[in-house]
Design an enzyme around this catalytic site. Structure first.
Site, PDB file in Angstrom:
ATOM      1  N   LYS B 285      20.628 -38.840 -25.489  1.00  0.00           N
ATOM      2  CA  LYS B 285      21.482 -39.422 -24.812  1.00  0.00           C
ATOM      3  C   LYS B 285      22.710 -39.698 -24.424  1.00  0.00           C
ATOM      4  O   LYS B 285      22.935 -40.126 -25.344  1.00  0.00           O
ATOM      5  CB  LYS B 285      20.659 -40.122 -24.439  1.00  0.00           C
ATOM      6  CG  LYS B 285      19.315 -40.631 -23.717  1.00  0.00           C
ATOM      7  CD  LYS B 285      19.035 -39.972 -22.981  1.00  0.00           C
ATOM      8  CE  LYS B 285      17.080 -39.438 -22.501  1.00  0.00           C
ATOM      9  NZ  LYS B 285      16.346 -41.600 -21.838  1.00  0.00           N
ATOM     10  N   ASP B 380      13.750 -37.761 -25.610  1.00  0.00           N
ATOM     11  CA  ASP B 380      14.436 -38.267 -27.173  1.00  0.00           C
ATOM     12  C   ASP B 380      13.671 -38.839 -27.964  1.00  0.00           C
ATOM     13  O   ASP B 380      13.694 -39.506 -29.166  1.00  0.00           O
ATOM     14  CB  ASP B 380      15.730 -39.080 -27.322  1.00  0.00           C
ATOM     15  CG  ASP B 380      15.873 -39.710 -26.376  1.00  0.00           C
ATOM     16  OD1 ASP B 380      15.013 -40.073 -25.043  1.00  0.00           O
ATOM     17  OD2 ASP B 380      16.198 -40.657 -26.178  1.00  0.00           O
ATOM     18  N   ASP B 415      11.937 -54.617 -31.564  1.00  0.00           N
ATOM     19  CA  ASP B 415      12.052 -53.557 -30.987  1.00  0.00           C
ATOM     20  C   ASP B 415      10.095 -53.633 -29.749  1.00  0.00           C
ATOM     21  O   ASP B 415       9.467 -52.732 -30.644  1.00  0.00           O
ATOM     22  CB  ASP B 415      12.183 -52.478 -31.313  1.00  0.00           C
ATOM     23  CG  ASP B 415      12.943 -51.917 -29.457  1.00  0.00           C
ATOM     24  OD1 ASP B 415      13.987 -51.919 -29.687  1.00  0.00           O
ATOM     25  OD2 ASP B 415      12.565 -51.035 -29.077  1.00  0.00           O
ATOM     26  N   GLU B 444      10.368 -59.131 -29.277  1.00  0.00           N
ATOM     27  CA  GLU B 444      11.311 -58.729 -28.445  1.00  0.00           C
ATOM     28  C   GLU B 444       9.904 -57.497 -27.250  1.00  0.00           C
ATOM     29  O   GLU B 444       9.416 -56.813 -26.936  1.00  0.00           O
ATOM     30  CB  GLU B 444      12.326 -57.679 -28.567  1.00  0.00           C
ATOM     31  CG  GLU B 444      12.625 -57.151 -27.122  1.00  0.00           C
ATOM     32  CD  GLU B 444      13.117 -55.820 -26.876  1.00  0.00           C
ATOM     33  OE1 GLU B 444      12.132 -55.262 -27.202  1.00  0.00           O
ATOM     34  OE2 GLU B 444      13.683 -55.671 -25.759  1.00  0.00           O
ATOM     35  N   LYS B 554      24.283 -48.814 -26.206  1.00  0.00           N
ATOM     36  CA  LYS B 554      23.698 -48.463 -27.052  1.00  0.00           C
ATOM     37  C   LYS B 554      24.153 -46.671 -27.017  1.00  0.00           C
ATOM     38  O   LYS B 554      23.078 -46.427 -27.954  1.00  0.00           O
ATOM     39  CB  LYS B 554      22.430 -48.243 -26.250  1.00  0.00           C
ATOM     40  CG  LYS B 554      21.597 -49.577 -26.322  1.00  0.00           C
ATOM     41  CD  LYS B 554      20.153 -49.563 -25.454  1.00  0.00           C
ATOM     42  CE  LYS B 554      19.851 -49.359 -24.474  1.00  0.00           C
ATOM     43  NZ  LYS B 554      19.069 -49.129 -23.422  1.00  0.00           N
ATOM     44  N   TYR B 555      24.670 -46.488 -26.273  1.00  0.00           N
ATOM     45  CA  TYR B 555      25.295 -44.807 -26.043  1.00  0.00           C
ATOM     46  C   TYR B 555      27.232 -44.663 -26.487  1.00  0.00           C
ATOM     47  O   TYR B 555      27.254 -44.079 -26.304  1.00  0.00           O
ATOM     48  CB  TYR B 555      24.647 -44.840 -24.163  1.00  0.00           C
ATOM     49  CG  TYR B 555      23.366 -44.891 -24.612  1.00  0.00           C
ATOM     50  CD1 TYR B 555      21.868 -44.296 -24.769  1.00  0.00           C
ATOM     51  CD2 TYR B 555      23.311 -45.778 -22.585  1.00  0.00           C
ATOM     52  CE1 TYR B 555      20.814 -44.536 -24.360  1.00  0.00           C
ATOM     53  CE2 TYR B 555      22.087 -46.300 -22.990  1.00  0.00           C
ATOM     54  CZ  TYR B 555      21.106 -45.603 -23.197  1.00  0.00           C
ATOM     55  OH  TYR B 555      19.624 -45.922 -23.058  1.00  0.00           O
TER      56      TYR B 555
END
Lengths: 702, 702
Positions: B285, B380, B415, B444, B554-555
């Site tokens: 991504k 992904d 996660d 989470e 995150k990216y």
């Protein structure tokens, strides 16, 4: 009696592949069985969910006492955000004395649900169409595997075969292939017999299944000495204040038996007798609970024991053991069972006082302790002490209970069980259940919730309740929902408008209509209800300052002029209520009650429903219609009340036709008056208590 | 992994002489241990009652892991009509990996309570005076029996001896003799060490006692690659949109370690790192979750796995294993523990994809299934399939977890645990607990309650919660009470105002004051809270249409100019909140929170209290005063709000002096501002969010 031990916590076991948690009905982790009755529709619930997005399903499974699978029912997610599933099981025979029924819940991954959910979305998005069909084809190969098809009705198997064939037919358009896998026939077939992956079973939790009478029964209480009692020199007595001179002659089992046909004709199932044992004379109470009894005052039958004997004996004035057996036989001939009062306390004249002083408490001055609630003293009663010789006393009480069972008693109304240790009751009820699983115990504990609930947990089949003091609309609605909710798997309520101890203010002031209102509520609000004799005559005068009747039958003879009962009309109502109860399975169920809102705070509406699949097939051949009864009641005994009722159509099994706003689209038939009303979702009612306090309605299509 | 089994119902055991029912905290009958922490004040409850009118008592007993009695606490009837008793236990060491703590409740007949109740009534009525004294004398002979006296403090023993002596002294007036048996000293002594008859013990139910950090901790989340990341040819980068030309150089464990002193100085306990593993390139991504990454875009650290390795490997840009160990050492030197993200999913480039294709799902066309939530596709990410080789995959994950523990990780932020099977988690957490009971797992799972609760039941120490979306006064009050009630023995809440995935609307619009409000609520509303780095800089711009930050870390790399943090002021607030948390044991407890009504629907008030007897003796020598913190908060980030607070004085350990209506009688000291207010039961507050969003008050006597 067993030594006291305590339950161990559930040992750790892994969560399982698909979690099944918080099962219901489960009583303290399964330490005690949940209650059910033959034919009862038992709601089973569990929290079932899984990781990720795939679909899950759940099945409720009923296991017979021998551990074999009796039946299985699909469960549906009744609170989707909360992952709570519910299904219904219906046992068809009682637990025997040795083993109980049980149930478990099976949770599983639902590959059809997962695939069909995703397939629709992907087709709508024009995404992965070939892959979806290829996966569907593989799925249906599993769905129509021979082992699974063999479990299915032929029509279901055929529908699934056809779907599998069409889905695999690459010559047809993709949309048509998918549609064949989504028909109602396919979904119904898979609801009945799903393809289940990763099946995870809960443990099996016990259900104590009792005979139907434990759940649904109409009781009638009487003092046998009053029925046929006469005053003076052999001259027949008449109803009076009892203050006149002249000695009474007690009624007997033989004279009381003459009343049985009338009780049976009113539709009651059980005739309950207050204690029939010899009565003490030391500190005997006189009329109206006075301390100076007059010669001839018979004393309270709850002051048990005299030189004539104790709890195993019969008061000589009532007759002999054979007379008692004859009474039981006469009752059975009328279709009535006989319940006896079990009042575990003694008069100072009870044989145990001298033979077993270790069964009583001794005070610091060496005397036997009489009952006290300081500063009140009850010198006519010696309470039993269960801690000095628990084994000896318990064995003796079991002997007495067995004796009365042998004499034909099939139910016991237990007086004040909450003043005796719970471990004693648990032991006694367990012993009786093992040998006589048909015998029913009714708990008369008007006390705090923990005690009432626990007496029910440990084995009492039925319980007196707070019903007697729930009078306003809010109180009635809340209480009906409370007793018919999850609590119904623990405590079976018995609704009594009055007892020989209780004449509530509402009935002191409500006149004939008040008695009618409370009879309708008791008879239709609970599958078990009870009437204390004299209710038919609207005996509503209290002894000043207390909530019980004046000239209480506990302390005197009270023959009644039953010819007046039909004139007043309440006995006619009781008869009709019991008829309606017997005609409608919905009224023989405790669970699944719905309260319908009304616009008047004196008008209560509630309904009960049994779905067609749970109706007794024998009584209703080919029944395809639910049994539904809707009650609309005016709580005001003095004035006419009007109201709109906001019906919960789903609870009644009704669907409002398209395009119909508030027009009539079904027919409500009043089982009390015979009238028929064309009704819609919001009917208007008007109830004049001088004519009719309630509508009791069954429903038909317009 | 164990084969799936299911729990058996609690076997029947008799009710016991004095019933002890419905114990709390008990999780599914004891199948899983209830949660507690070292120093936690654990409320224990049970329903205790008995037959008849005699008095009952109850004792809560704490058992160490070896089964010996650690301590006992008297219980009091907190809901008299409901027979519900409560006491408090406080374990002082963690469960080791082999055995848990446990507790039981003992119910008993209270002969002193029974006698003293009746004695007072009878004396008032002039009834049985000599008998009452004779019975009292016999009773006190038992009370002062040597075996019982030996368990008592000397002063208590002496007080009881004196009472026994006086009661037996026939030369004194009866009233004086009775009075001596009723003094406060006698009652207190008997509350501490009662005479108990018919003692009935419940089973012992397990308590998993964790180290204090499992209950109370301040977490700080960061992306290590952002700290010290620089752009272009060796030139130091500055905060920018990241859209400019020039390649980034990743931050490393070494550069990230430079931030640790500041995190420690703000008072945090745990530094949590998002995944540090190699990142895949297939379907990587780009910035802002785009599908067309630009050269140099680093990819999401949650797309784990590349030819450089998988979950056991370290991203080469971050450093070596030794660099990671050095980072852990640097954190420890600052008093910080290191938590690692455990995200069990793979990029298509993960080594497992070729080495262990059996750990993934395969579709009908033979390809490995990527993540989908139709019609959305996440190409992904390959989810793991735990059903094809559960033993092999589970063993590999355990190996990885052990590896990171060996590298110094003491906590894992897991996660999306709700997308993996619960039986896997239960097994993994149990294995880790056995070998490393100090390691903490934070769940989470933002999903439905059954899943969140069950992840906590089966072993997660802490859980993210719905806190992030509870904004209004009604929501906040209800939620604070929910998480600190009985649920607190199952699920320990972690309150996060934001995460890297979540920027709620309130914070998008509330400015600096909004960030302050949510920090106060998170830090003081729950003993465990967490901050995602950048909170200090009020990063509140969302990517349009989604509730997360624009230019999501995150990216992309996101180095920050921390010099601005003190200018804005939020970091000062965070520091002060953590200081107050550390200074006040009340804020390190979850249970026993009280919401106080206010007259303004933007003003929330709540307090926590630890009684003096439960305070750490070391830290507060001779402490005789409770630790109480009262928070009064303005939820409105834009406007000044005024309110009267209707204090629950009892919850604050305060008693209004006689004759005082609403005058000030205590001193409230604001730990945030340093101000001191003379307050009464109904103080007035005025909070201007530009100056101060909350009062955080400790209480002293005026």
């Amino acid at each position: 009696m067993e030594a006291v031990t305590s339950p161990q916590p559930t040992p750790h076991v892994p969560i399982g592949r698909i979690p099944v948690l918080q099962l219901s009905p489960v009583v303290e982790g399964g330490r005690w069985p949940a209650k059910a009755a033959v034919g009862e529709v038992v709601p089973v619930e569990a929290t079932v969910f899984r990781e990720g997005h795939d679909a899950v399903g759940a099945t409720a499974v009923l296991l017979a006492p021998d551990g074999t699978v009796h039946s299985a029912a699909p469960m549906t997610d009744v609170a989707p955000g909360l992952d709570r599933f519910r299904g219904f099981l219906q046992p068809d025979a009682p637990s025997d004395g040795a083993a109980d029924w049980s149930f478990r819940v099976e949770a599983w991954s639902d590959p059809y649900g997962t695939w069909s959910h995703d397939a629709v979305i992907k087709f709508d998005a024009g995404q992965d169409v070939d892959l979806v069909l290829a996966e569907g084809r593989l799925l249906f190969e599993r769905i129509v595997a021979p082992a699974l098809q063999a479990t299915r009705p032929a029509a279901d198997a055929a529908a699934l075969e056809a779907a599998a064939r069409e889905l695999a037919d690459a010559t047809r358009p993709p949309e048509a292939r998918l549609a064949m896998a989504m028909t109602a026939a396919v979904k119904d077939a898979l609801r009945r017999n799903p393809l289940r992956d990763l099946v995870t079973a809960s443990a099996a939790y016990p259900l104590r299944v009792s005979r139907p009478l434990a759940l649904a029964a109409a009781w009638y209480e009487l003092f046998p000495r009053s029925e046929g009692a006469t005053r003076g020199r052999g001259k027949a007595g008449k109803v009076g204040t009892g203050r006149s001179e002249g000695s009474w002659r007690s009624g007997t089992f033989a004279t009381a038996a003459k009343r049985l046909p009338a009780i049976a004709e009113m539709g009651f199932d059980v005739v309950y007798l207050t204690p029939v044992h010899p009565i003490g004379t030391t500190f005997r109470k006189g009329r109206n609970n006075t301390l100076d009894p007059q010669p001839g005052d018979p004393g309270s039958p709850y002051a048990i024991g005299s030189p004539d004997g104790g709890h195993d004996a019969i008061h000589p004035d009532l007759g002999t053991e054979q007379d008692f057996r004859d009474f039981v036989a006469a009752a059975r001939a009328e279709g009535l069972e006989v319940a006896l009062d079990l009042a575990l306390q003694c008069s100072p004249d009870h044989p145990w006082v001298t033979e077993h002083p270790e069964w009583f408490s001794v005070r610091a001055d060496g005397t036997i302790a009489y009952a006290e609630n300081p500063p009140k003293k009850y010198q006519d009663i010696y309470p039993l002490n269960f801690d000095r010789d628990p084994e000896g006393l318990s064995a003796e009480i079991l002997r007495i209970v067995e004796l009365w069972i042998d004499r034909g008693v099939t139910a016991f109304r237990v007086d004040n069980p909450h003043t005796k240790p719970l471990d004693f009751w648990e032991w006694l009820l367990s012993e009786v259940h093992a040998a006589h699983p048909e015998v029913i115990f009714l708990s008369e504990a008007f006390t705090r919730p923990a005690m009432m609930q626990t007496l029910a947990r440990i084995g009492f089949h039925q319980s007196y309740t707070y019903f007697t003091w729930r009078n306003t609309k809010e109180e009635v609605e809340e209480y009906l929902q409370e007793v018919s909710g999850p609590q119904g798997s623990v405590l079976r309520p018995s609704f009594w408008p009055t007892t020989h101890d209780i004449l509530p203010p509402y009935l002191q002031h409500g006149g004939v209509a008040g008695f009618a209102v409370r009879a309708v509520l008791a008879a239709l609000g609970s599958p078990t209800w009870g009437i204390y004799s004299g209710y038919e005559l609207v005996e509503n005068v209290p002894r000043p300052g207390v909530e019980e009747q004046i000239d209480n039958e506990k302390y005197e003879f009270k023959p009644r002029d039953w010819s007046q009962a039909d004139v007043i009309g309440v006995s006619t109502l009781l008869r009709r209520l019991n008829e309606i109860r017997r005609a409608h399975p919905a009224l023989q169920q405790l669970r699944d009650l719905t309260v319908h809102p009304t616009t008047n705070d004196q008008v209560v509406a509630f309904s009960r429903r049994v779905r067609a699949e749970h109706l007794p097939a024998a009584g209703r051949p080919g029944a395809t219609q639910d049994d539904v009864v809707l009650v609309v009641l005016n709580l005001d005994p003095w004035g006419t009340q009007e109201s709109t009722v906001l019906l919960d159509l789903e609870a009644l099994g009704l669907t409002r036709p398209d395009g119909v706003e508030d027009q009539a689209f079904f027919v409500a038939h009043d089982e009390l008056s015979g009238a028929t009303y064309p009704w819609g979702a919001h009917p208007y009612v008007r109830l004049d208590p001088r004519e009719q306090v309630a509508h009791v309605l069954t429903i038909g299509l317009a």
